[in-house]
Write a protein that holds these residues in place. Structure first.
Motif, PDB file in Angstrom:
ATOM      1  N   ALA A 103       7.458   5.440  -0.947  1.00  0.00           N
ATOM      2  CA  ALA A 103       6.227   5.155  -0.465  1.00  0.00           C
ATOM      3  C   ALA A 103       6.005   3.515  -0.237  1.00  0.00           C
ATOM      4  O   ALA A 103       6.287   2.740  -1.245  1.00  0.00           O
ATOM      5  CB  ALA A 103       5.006   5.786  -1.193  1.00  0.00           C
ATOM      6  N   ASP A 104       5.300   3.233   0.947  1.00  0.00           N
ATOM      7  CA  ASP A 104       4.718   1.744   0.941  1.00  0.00           C
ATOM      8  C   ASP A 104       3.232   1.860   1.011  1.00  0.00           C
ATOM      9  O   ASP A 104       2.623   2.262   1.692  1.00  0.00           O
ATOM     10  CB  ASP A 104       5.378   1.188   2.271  1.00  0.00           C
ATOM     11  CG  ASP A 104       4.951  -0.276   2.433  1.00  0.00           C
ATOM     12  OD1 ASP A 104       4.197  -0.714   1.488  1.00  0.00           O
ATOM     13  OD2 ASP A 104       5.571  -0.641   3.551  1.00  0.00           O
ATOM     14  N   ILE A 105       2.845   1.554  -0.186  1.00  0.00           N
ATOM     15  CA  ILE A 105       1.288   1.482  -0.189  1.00  0.00           C
ATOM     16  C   ILE A 105       0.498   0.442   0.679  1.00  0.00           C
ATOM     17  O   ILE A 105      -0.511   0.755   0.858  1.00  0.00           O
ATOM     18  CB  ILE A 105       0.723   1.145  -1.828  1.00  0.00           C
ATOM     19  CG1 ILE A 105       1.276  -0.495  -2.162  1.00  0.00           C
ATOM     20  CG2 ILE A 105       1.290   1.950  -2.769  1.00  0.00           C
ATOM     21  CD1 ILE A 105       0.582  -0.895  -3.298  1.00  0.00           C
ATOM     22  N   ASP A 106       1.397  -0.310   1.510  1.00  0.00           N
ATOM     23  CA  ASP A 106       0.550  -1.084   2.578  1.00  0.00           C
ATOM     24  C   ASP A 106       0.572  -0.273   3.560  1.00  0.00           C
ATOM     25  O   ASP A 106      -0.309  -0.464   4.750  1.00  0.00           O
ATOM     26  CB  ASP A 106       1.397  -2.512   2.825  1.00  0.00           C
ATOM     27  CG  ASP A 106       1.069  -3.464   1.458  1.00  0.00           C
ATOM     28  OD1 ASP A 106       0.036  -3.081   0.772  1.00  0.00           O
ATOM     29  OD2 ASP A 106       1.927  -4.176   1.232  1.00  0.00           O
ATOM     30  N   GLN A 107       1.220   0.739   3.936  1.00  0.00           N
ATOM     31  CA  GLN A 107       1.424   1.451   5.000  1.00  0.00           C
ATOM     32  C   GLN A 107       1.397   3.085   4.566  1.00  0.00           C
ATOM     33  O   GLN A 107       2.355   3.796   4.791  1.00  0.00           O
ATOM     34  CB  GLN A 107       2.651   1.342   5.797  1.00  0.00           C
ATOM     35  CG  GLN A 107       2.747  -0.085   6.256  1.00  0.00           C
ATOM     36  CD  GLN A 107       3.984  -0.507   7.051  1.00  0.00           C
ATOM     37  OE1 GLN A 107       4.714   0.318   7.708  1.00  0.00           O
ATOM     38  NE2 GLN A 107       4.361  -1.598   7.514  1.00  0.00           N
ATOM     39  N   THR A 111       4.011   6.549   5.381  1.00  0.00           N
ATOM     40  CA  THR A 111       5.243   6.659   4.126  1.00  0.00           C
ATOM     41  C   THR A 111       4.712   7.617   2.998  1.00  0.00           C
ATOM     42  O   THR A 111       5.693   7.823   2.160  1.00  0.00           O
ATOM     43  CB  THR A 111       5.393   4.972   3.594  1.00  0.00           C
ATOM     44  OG1 THR A 111       4.212   4.629   3.078  1.00  0.00           O
ATOM     45  CG2 THR A 111       6.034   4.261   4.763  1.00  0.00           C
ATOM     46  N   SER A 112       3.541   7.906   2.762  1.00  0.00           N
ATOM     47  CA  SER A 112       3.233   8.656   1.993  1.00  0.00           C
ATOM     48  C   SER A 112       2.647  10.182   2.536  1.00  0.00           C
ATOM     49  O   SER A 112       2.712  10.200   3.731  1.00  0.00           O
ATOM     50  CB  SER A 112       1.879   8.251   1.232  1.00  0.00           C
ATOM     51  OG  SER A 112       2.223   6.810   0.533  1.00  0.00           O
ATOM     52  N   PHE A 113       2.021  10.952   1.678  1.00  0.00           N
ATOM     53  CA  PHE A 113       1.494  12.406   2.029  1.00  0.00           C
ATOM     54  C   PHE A 113      -0.074  12.402   2.119  1.00  0.00           C
ATOM     55  O   PHE A 113      -0.533  12.383   0.687  1.00  0.00           O
ATOM     56  CB  PHE A 113       2.143  13.313   1.422  1.00  0.00           C
ATOM     57  CG  PHE A 113       3.446  13.451   1.707  1.00  0.00           C
ATOM     58  CD1 PHE A 113       3.918  14.321   2.876  1.00  0.00           C
ATOM     59  CD2 PHE A 113       4.453  13.174   0.694  1.00  0.00           C
ATOM     60  CE1 PHE A 113       5.200  14.523   3.106  1.00  0.00           C
ATOM     61  CE2 PHE A 113       5.907  13.311   1.162  1.00  0.00           C
ATOM     62  CZ  PHE A 113       6.151  13.867   2.227  1.00  0.00           C
ATOM     63  N   PRO A 114      -0.838  12.234   3.119  1.00  0.00           N
ATOM     64  CA  PRO A 114      -2.205  12.256   2.961  1.00  0.00           C
ATOM     65  C   PRO A 114      -2.278  13.764   2.473  1.00  0.00           C
ATOM     66  O   PRO A 114      -1.930  14.853   3.233  1.00  0.00           O
ATOM     67  CB  PRO A 114      -2.898  11.976   4.187  1.00  0.00           C
ATOM     68  CG  PRO A 114      -1.762  11.367   4.867  1.00  0.00           C
ATOM     69  CD  PRO A 114      -0.336  11.559   4.421  1.00  0.00           C
TER      70      PRO A 114
END
Length: 712
Positions: A103-107, A111-114
């Motif tokens: 995951a990239d917390i800036d994007q 890159t993550s799972f809402p």
């Protein structure tokens, strides 16, 4: 067939995402339980848990494996969750995410799972029965203290809408449960190596029930209750249920053997007066002698002899300490007169004074009951047999163990109650070293058999071969053979240890004389050997480091020598004088030997009586020669022994400058070496002589009668 997807991530590849310690362990353990329950499980941990693989499993993999709309599906996620509170046009800006390893917390959107996206994927599954469990949280700025969630833009607790909208998943028979509420934090449990939520899930899955299936809503309710219990109300899992129709069930794994969470010893007696509590207390002191913090769990609420004895020795009272009877009362109709709000979870420190003085371990007492609660205890004991299932007993024991763990206990000694008490049975089954303590009298063997048979009936998979039997306070070998047969181990399951009855030793120990301060007394030494043998046969020596070594036996009196230099110097001077006197005596005997020899030689050389120049008659010179030769040899041996003793005394004084130096000296072998290395082979004898001298001197300083540890 039931299916499961389990994800656990400790180490994230993206920047700014803190590491976790136990998420992978959570995933591995949960996967193991689900497989044993018959689930088809896919487990993704750390580098395997990428966004691409997880997305494929949710969208394609599960749909390929699920063949029926009634197939249960479990999704388990242990790792970081995230709240993004950055303001956006046209909304409140709050979004919640599950973070894969890359995951990239800036994007986060790409890159993550809402979580809403996860729900959309799960809504496309063929099955109507989905249980989602999330050991993560979505609130609070992560501070590196075991939290499983953080927020962008410096969010504080309460980042998620209190209505838990993020948990809502539409459909039939869908349940979502998260590790904590919106204003709470999901933390890791350093002591047990799990997240609190995951540990609770494992605890509930391992509970023994006759039916190996459970309603999913009941399972989740039990998990929520267990989380609240373990975290003392600091975490209350959030839950959302979307049901149409009847509740559905999932399979459970076979019950795991119930075990204490730390090295453990338990004692149950065949009857009163067999010395069960005495041996339990000696065991606790031996374990503390090695530097352990010992939880002494007095589960004998009917008699609470251990509680009385410990408090009397330590010169303390229970105050408002929560007793074991109070733990039992939470699952009973009987109620104590003391309000729960007034009770303290602090255990009672009853560490003997000599252990404190030498910086050893501690003994923490969980008392059985207060003297003022006699009627309350009577009611508890009266309902023991009919009302307590194994599950309840284990919950009671878990609460007691948890108190010890929170206060630093590294091992536990359980003084069990009546043999028919289900708590005693579950204690015997749960510990590493169970002991049945019996007497050498008629009927004791049958009573031991009754206890073991009761354990086999009550606890599935119980093996009587694990239980060691100790025949205590044996008055004579005849009594032992008459009631128990010849001691030995030829008949598995029927072997036993035995301790002879020495009234003076038992009286001295029960009166609190600090024998340990001077090394083992004979009773403790014999019991120590039994504990070592039991550990070797029952646990392959796994807990040998918890029991005292020879260093522990001799260290305290040798340090006593260093602290009493006047006595030590006096003893050394006495030995030196004895050595000097032995030389004088040796000279005298050598002169007599020479005189006898000079008198005999002319007689041997002379050819006839006229040439015989002997000045002593032969009937006198020959016995004198033999006697003086023996005296010279004996004098040499005595002098050698005296010098060995003096050498040991000098060594102890020389190395008593520090504990480490003294340890190094004691670690030198005492019996190894060639035959001519006499000083080495006799070192043990010299040390034991010195030990006896110190015991005799220290015994003179003890007043007669009962001695409290505070006074010594």
């Amino acid at each position: 067939m039931p299916h499961a997807l389990v994800v656990g991530i400790n180490t994230y590849s993206g920047k700014g995402v803190p590491e976790l310690k136990y998420a992978v362990n959570d995933a591995v353990e949960v996967s193991d339980r689900l497989r044993k329950a018959g689930f088809d499980v896919v487990t993704l941990t750390d580098r395997q848990a990428t966004h691409k693989k997880i997305h494929w499993e949710l969208e394609v993999g599960l749909n390929q494996r699920v063949t029926d709309e009634d197939d249960p599906v479990v999704i388990y996620w242990s790792g970081h969750g995230m709240s993004d509170l950055r303001k956006r046009t046209g909304g409140d800006g709050a979004s919640t995410f599950l973070l894969p390893v890359d995951a990239d917390i800036d994007q986060p959107l790409g890159t993550s799972f809402p979580v809403q996206h996860v729900w959309a994927l799960l809504n496309r599954l063929k099955t109507r029965r989905v249980l989602v469990m999330l050991d993560t949280c979505f609130s609070g700025a992560f501070a590196g203290d075991g939290r499983r969630g953080f927020a962008i833009d410096g969010a504080r607790g309460g980042a998620v809408n209190p209505t838990d909208e993020f948990l809502r998943m539409e459909g039939h028979g869908r349940i979502v449960v998260s590790a904590c509420g919106p204003d709470e934090i999901a933390r890791e449990d350093e002591t047990h190596g799990h997240g609190h939520f995951s540990r609770s899930v494992l605890t509930v899955l391992d509970r023994s029930t006759s039916d190996r299936h459970v309603n999913v809503t009941g399972l989740v309710s039990d998990i929520r209750a267990e989380v609240r219990r373990q975290t003392r109300g600091e975490q209350t899992p959030s839950m959302h249920v979307s049901f149409e129709g009847a509740d559905w069930r999932i399979p459970l794994p076979p019950p795991a053997p119930y075990q204490a969470p730390m090295p453990s010893w338990a004692f149950v007696g065949t009857s009163g007066g067999v010395g069960k509590t005495t041996l339990a207390m000696i065991t606790a002191e031996l374990l503390a002698e090695s530097g352990n913090t010992v939880l002494y769990l007095d589960a004998d609420i009917a008699h609470h002899g251990g509680t009385s004895e410990w408090c009397q020795r330590a010169g303390t009272d229970l105050g408002h300490a929560k007793t074991f009877a109070d733990h039992v009362a939470a699952f009973s109709r009987a109620k104590t007169r003391t309000p729960a709000a007034q009770l303290s979870d602090r255990l009672v420190d009853v560490t003997p004074g000599y252990l404190r003085r030498h910086g050893c371990g501690r003994i923490l007492l969980l008392p059985a009951a207060r003297v003022s609660d006699r009627l309350f205890v009577f009611d508890l004991v009266a309902e023991i047999k009919d009302r307590r299932s194994n599950v309840v007993c284990r919950q009671i024991l878990d609460e007691a163990f948890e108190r010890g763990v929170r206060q630093g206990a590294t091992c536990v000694v359980i003084d069990c109650g009546a043999q028919f008490d289900p708590l005693a049975v579950n204690s015997i089954a749960a510990v590493d070293h169970p002991f049945v303590v019996a007497a050498a009298r008629a009927g004791a063997k049958e009573q031991r058999e009754t206890i073991l048979s009761n354990c086999e009936r009550t606890v599935d998979g119980f093996s009587r071969l694990r239980v060691a039997t100790v025949v205590n306070r044996v008055p004579s070998e005849e009594a032992l053979v008459q009631h128990w047969g010849q001691p030995g181990y030829s008949n598995p399951g029927m072997s036993f240890h035995f301790l002879p009855f020495d009234s003076k030793l038992f009286q001295d120990w029960e009166e609190g004389r600090p024998n340990f301060e001077l090394g083992y007394d004979d009773l403790t030494h014999q019991w120590h050997e039994i504990l070592v043998a039991s550990d070797k046969s029952g646990c392959q020596g796994e807990h040998k480091d918890f029991l005292p070594s020879e260093w522990n036996r001799f260290s305290k009196w040798s340090l006593w020598l260093a602290a009493n230099r006047d006595w030590t110097e006096s003893k050394r001077a006495t030995l030196s004088r004895s050595v000097r006197r032995s030389y004088v005596v040796a000279v005298c005997w050598f002169a007599i030997l020479a005189t006898a020899l000079v008198s005999i030689l002319p007689h041997v050389i002379a050819k006839d009586d006229a040439d015989d120049a002997s000045f002593l008659p032969q009937w006198l010179s020959i016995p004198l020669l033999a006697l003086s030769a023996l005296a010279v040899a004996g004098n040499a041996i005595v002098r050698m022994v005296l010098r060995r003793r003096r050498r040991v005394l000098n060594d102890v004084l020389q190395h008593s400058t520090s504990v480490e130096a003294l340890k190094d000296w004691f670690s030198v072998p005492r019996e190894d070496g060639a035959w001519w290395q006499v000083w080495r082979s006799s070192r043990r004898v010299a040390i034991e002589w010195l030990h006896e001298q110190v015991k005799a001197e220290r015994g003179k300083q003890l007043p007669s009668g009962r001695v409290s540890e505070a006074a010594t």
